[in-house]
Design a protein around this motif. Sequence first.
Motif, PDB file in Angstrom:
ATOM      1  N   GLN A 118     -11.451  90.918  11.068  1.00  0.00           N
ATOM      2  CA  GLN A 118     -12.764  90.393  11.422  1.00  0.00           C
ATOM      3  C   GLN A 118     -13.923  91.356  11.171  1.00  0.00           C
ATOM      4  O   GLN A 118     -14.944  90.962  10.595  1.00  0.00           O
ATOM      5  CB  GLN A 118     -12.762  89.898  12.866  1.00  0.00           C
ATOM      6  CG  GLN A 118     -12.244  88.469  12.988  1.00  0.00           C
ATOM      7  CD  GLN A 118     -12.034  88.035  14.406  1.00  0.00           C
ATOM      8  OE1 GLN A 118     -12.036  88.840  15.331  1.00  0.00           O
ATOM      9  NE2 GLN A 118     -11.821  86.746  14.603  1.00  0.00           N
ATOM     10  N   GLY A 122     -17.125  90.783   8.332  1.00  0.00           N
ATOM     11  CA  GLY A 122     -18.568  90.877   8.510  1.00  0.00           C
ATOM     12  C   GLY A 122     -19.228  91.698   7.421  1.00  0.00           C
ATOM     13  O   GLY A 122     -20.307  91.347   6.930  1.00  0.00           O
ATOM     14  N   ASN A 173     -17.328  83.524  12.289  1.00  0.00           N
ATOM     15  CA  ASN A 173     -18.521  84.330  12.047  1.00  0.00           C
ATOM     16  C   ASN A 173     -19.241  83.888  10.781  1.00  0.00           C
ATOM     17  O   ASN A 173     -20.475  83.938  10.694  1.00  0.00           O
ATOM     18  CB  ASN A 173     -18.173  85.818  11.985  1.00  0.00           C
ATOM     19  CG  ASN A 173     -17.077  86.129  11.006  1.00  0.00           C
ATOM     20  OD1 ASN A 173     -16.276  85.279  10.678  1.00  0.00           O
ATOM     21  ND2 ASN A 173     -17.023  87.364  10.554  1.00  0.00           N
ATOM     22  N   LEU A 176     -21.354  80.829  11.667  1.00  0.00           N
ATOM     23  CA  LEU A 176     -22.572  81.226  12.387  1.00  0.00           C
ATOM     24  C   LEU A 176     -23.584  81.871  11.450  1.00  0.00           C
ATOM     25  O   LEU A 176     -24.793  81.665  11.572  1.00  0.00           O
ATOM     26  CB  LEU A 176     -22.198  82.195  13.516  1.00  0.00           C
ATOM     27  CG  LEU A 176     -21.390  81.576  14.661  1.00  0.00           C
ATOM     28  CD1 LEU A 176     -20.768  82.659  15.531  1.00  0.00           C
ATOM     29  CD2 LEU A 176     -22.261  80.658  15.506  1.00  0.00           C
ATOM     30  N   THR A 177     -23.085  82.661  10.502  1.00  0.00           N
ATOM     31  CA  THR A 177     -23.979  83.288   9.524  1.00  0.00           C
ATOM     32  C   THR A 177     -24.646  82.232   8.653  1.00  0.00           C
ATOM     33  O   THR A 177     -25.844  82.324   8.337  1.00  0.00           O
ATOM     34  CB  THR A 177     -23.193  84.273   8.643  1.00  0.00           C
ATOM     35  OG1 THR A 177     -22.588  85.277   9.475  1.00  0.00           O
ATOM     36  CG2 THR A 177     -24.101  84.955   7.630  1.00  0.00           C
ATOM     37  N   CYS A 333     -21.750  91.260  23.830  1.00  0.00           N
ATOM     38  CA  CYS A 333     -20.299  91.362  23.607  1.00  0.00           C
ATOM     39  C   CYS A 333     -19.535  91.162  24.914  1.00  0.00           C
ATOM     40  O   CYS A 333     -18.524  90.454  24.953  1.00  0.00           O
ATOM     41  CB  CYS A 333     -19.955  92.715  22.994  1.00  0.00           C
ATOM     42  SG  CYS A 333     -20.433  92.897  21.263  1.00  0.00           S
ATOM     43  N   LEU A 442     -24.742  84.711  20.978  1.00  0.00           N
ATOM     44  CA  LEU A 442     -24.977  84.606  19.538  1.00  0.00           C
ATOM     45  C   LEU A 442     -26.475  84.546  19.251  1.00  0.00           C
ATOM     46  O   LEU A 442     -26.966  85.191  18.311  1.00  0.00           O
ATOM     47  CB  LEU A 442     -24.285  83.356  18.989  1.00  0.00           C
ATOM     48  CG  LEU A 442     -22.809  83.176  19.368  1.00  0.00           C
ATOM     49  CD1 LEU A 442     -22.317  81.796  18.922  1.00  0.00           C
ATOM     50  CD2 LEU A 442     -21.959  84.260  18.749  1.00  0.00           C
ATOM     51  N   GLN A 446     -28.852  87.404  17.289  1.00  0.00           N
ATOM     52  CA  GLN A 446     -29.672  86.993  16.146  1.00  0.00           C
ATOM     53  C   GLN A 446     -31.146  87.311  16.376  1.00  0.00           C
ATOM     54  O   GLN A 446     -31.865  87.649  15.434  1.00  0.00           O
ATOM     55  CB  GLN A 446     -29.512  85.487  15.901  1.00  0.00           C
ATOM     56  CG  GLN A 446     -28.171  85.080  15.328  1.00  0.00           C
ATOM     57  CD  GLN A 446     -28.114  83.587  15.036  1.00  0.00           C
ATOM     58  OE1 GLN A 446     -29.037  83.013  14.482  1.00  0.00           O
ATOM     59  NE2 GLN A 446     -27.024  82.957  15.426  1.00  0.00           N
ATOM     60  N   SER A 455     -24.624  88.938   9.867  1.00  0.00           N
ATOM     61  CA  SER A 455     -23.218  88.701   9.548  1.00  0.00           C
ATOM     62  C   SER A 455     -22.319  89.759  10.169  1.00  0.00           C
ATOM     63  O   SER A 455     -21.231  89.448  10.678  1.00  0.00           O
ATOM     64  CB  SER A 455     -23.018  88.664   8.031  1.00  0.00           C
ATOM     65  OG  SER A 455     -23.410  89.894   7.439  1.00  0.00           O
ATOM     66  N   MET A 458     -22.182  89.078  13.937  1.00  0.00           N
ATOM     67  CA  MET A 458     -21.321  87.932  14.250  1.00  0.00           C
ATOM     68  C   MET A 458     -19.849  88.315  14.196  1.00  0.00           C
ATOM     69  O   MET A 458     -19.045  87.871  15.014  1.00  0.00           O
ATOM     70  CB  MET A 458     -21.593  86.782  13.280  1.00  0.00           C
ATOM     71  CG  MET A 458     -22.960  86.124  13.418  1.00  0.00           C
ATOM     72  SD  MET A 458     -23.296  85.426  15.048  1.00  0.00           S
ATOM     73  CE  MET A 458     -24.440  86.653  15.707  1.00  0.00           C
ATOM     74  N   SER A 459     -19.489  89.168  13.237  1.00  0.00           N
ATOM     75  CA  SER A 459     -18.090  89.590  13.139  1.00  0.00           C
ATOM     76  C   SER A 459     -17.701  90.438  14.336  1.00  0.00           C
ATOM     77  O   SER A 459     -16.560  90.350  14.828  1.00  0.00           O
ATOM     78  CB  SER A 459     -17.859  90.361  11.836  1.00  0.00           C
ATOM     79  OG  SER A 459     -18.477  91.635  11.877  1.00  0.00           O
ATOM     80  N   MET A 462     -17.171  88.023  17.167  1.00  0.00           N
ATOM     81  CA  MET A 462     -15.927  87.275  17.011  1.00  0.00           C
ATOM     82  C   MET A 462     -14.704  88.146  17.267  1.00  0.00           C
ATOM     83  O   MET A 462     -13.710  87.692  17.822  1.00  0.00           O
ATOM     84  CB  MET A 462     -15.857  86.660  15.609  1.00  0.00           C
ATOM     85  CG  MET A 462     -16.856  85.547  15.351  1.00  0.00           C
ATOM     86  SD  MET A 462     -16.723  84.158  16.520  1.00  0.00           S
ATOM     87  CE  MET A 462     -18.147  84.479  17.588  1.00  0.00           C
TER      88      MET A 462
END
Length: 563
Positions: A118, A122, A173, A176-177, A333, A442, A446, A455, A458-459, A462
Amino acid sequence: MIDPAPTPAETPLYITSKHIPDFQPTSKDGAPEDSCCPEDIEKKTLDEDSSPKNGEREYLTGLKLLFVLSGVTLVCFLVMLDTSIISTAIPRMTSEFHSLSDIGWYGSSYQMASACLQPLAGRVFFNFNTKWTFMGFFFVFELGSLLCGIANSSKMFIIARAVAGMGSAGLMNGALTIISSCVPLPKSPPLIGIMMGFSQLGTIGGPLLGGAFTDLLEGFYINLPVGALVAIFLSFIKIPDQVAKPSIRLALDTILHKLDLIGFVLFSPAALQLLLALEYGKNNNSWGSATVIGLFSGAAATFIVFLLWEHRQGDRAMIPLRMVAKTQVWSSCIVIMAIFAIVLCSSYYLPIYFQAIKNDSPTMSGVSTLPGILSQLLVAVASGVLIGKMGYYLPWTIFGGVSTSIGSGLLSTLNPGTHIGKWVGYQILSGAGRGAAFQTPLIAVQNTLPQAQVSIAMSILMFTQTLSGAIFLTAASTVFDSGLNSLVPKHAPGVDPQTIILAGATGIQNAVSSGDLSGVLVAYSKSVGYVFIMSAALGVLIVVFSFGMGWKDIRKAKPVPPM
């Protein structure tokens, strides 16, 4: 004619050879940083947003946006379905393959492969075209599903699950990106709510679809036609990359110098050793064994080396430490870790309650969990719309923590005689809290980071979510087993607790006499209740750490960091 020099308000937010002739990035000592052509270079750091000016960004609307949203939502649904359908298939597979000793690997091989890849995923999204990177991961996931369907041995199935896990590493991820690239930030919350809400339906889709197949391995084939539909949705639509990406001819240079492969080589064994330690400790109940202690020690030592390397790499690291050190990021997180742990406890232990205590079939237990799933879906969409209009996500995170804590506390009171109205209402309350809070980390990340870093962020989220599953499912299993060991002798003195544990949720009705059954069911329901008490505590954790996510209005444009 030479254009006049731009005023400060007109200065571009990123610099390329279009703005400075013969531009060549240099290192600190003045030497060229890359040997590639300047036209293909974009310098991206944690302090720079290489996206164009807001007025020049390209976004999707109408049917194009609908097709993209449908495509990524279907993919996320398949990921959740793939996780739940395995739980229905395992009992029959252990008989068909004569592989009871392999049962733990059917789920963990997928989880480990996904977790290890993961963070690297990203970095891949950071450097390569978002759509085709997403499609590449989805192809690997589909290949793994095909191999699962045709598996004729336990070892082949375990390998196939690992392949599917590798593909899944870039899907959530990546989805979401893609959403963050397709719409402005104020419009993303309702879309994220729709995607995350409908994907959760996959958790109950496994048992429901499982009953439709004579051979449950055939259930993995459902991914293939849906995958073809996703390919149609996405292949012919240009998904805008809001940050500049290297050209194809620079791919090899990017792989070698910008993906932090050394960081990946250090991170993967650290994550793998941690997950193996949790797996062995959970399945063999041998937390003090040399194997488990050695794996924990190895994971810690390797992780320390990884952190030292990432610190040396700075902004080029696979997991940039300066990004994680931001209060909004590490708080997000922790919040998403707690939320996902609550989701998993509900997904795993409510069906156990219905199958063991209410004696429901797997399919009917899936139906019985619908109130929580549907309330989560509806509130996720509604809160997403309201966040986009009101601008603030913190109140929804606090509401989510409070609601899940109260709902989980009420679920901990379930017993063999609990009326249907109560367990439906408790699930609705807990599901509403999960729906309100699930997407807020999330959105917070952002809104905190430049578009170029989304990106990677997001990773990280995740991976935190996956790690949450490994840690808290192990904790829930330990809490549940400890409850049975202490409560069965109290409520059914003539029954050995290990007999109940080995019988499984669907076997306790036949494992004890009718005289002992009522006491065993009370012990079972209270043990499930202990798991939901842990979930209630996690809800409090969400409230506490939500304040670190910041009080920000996402309707306001993010200030551009100084060059």
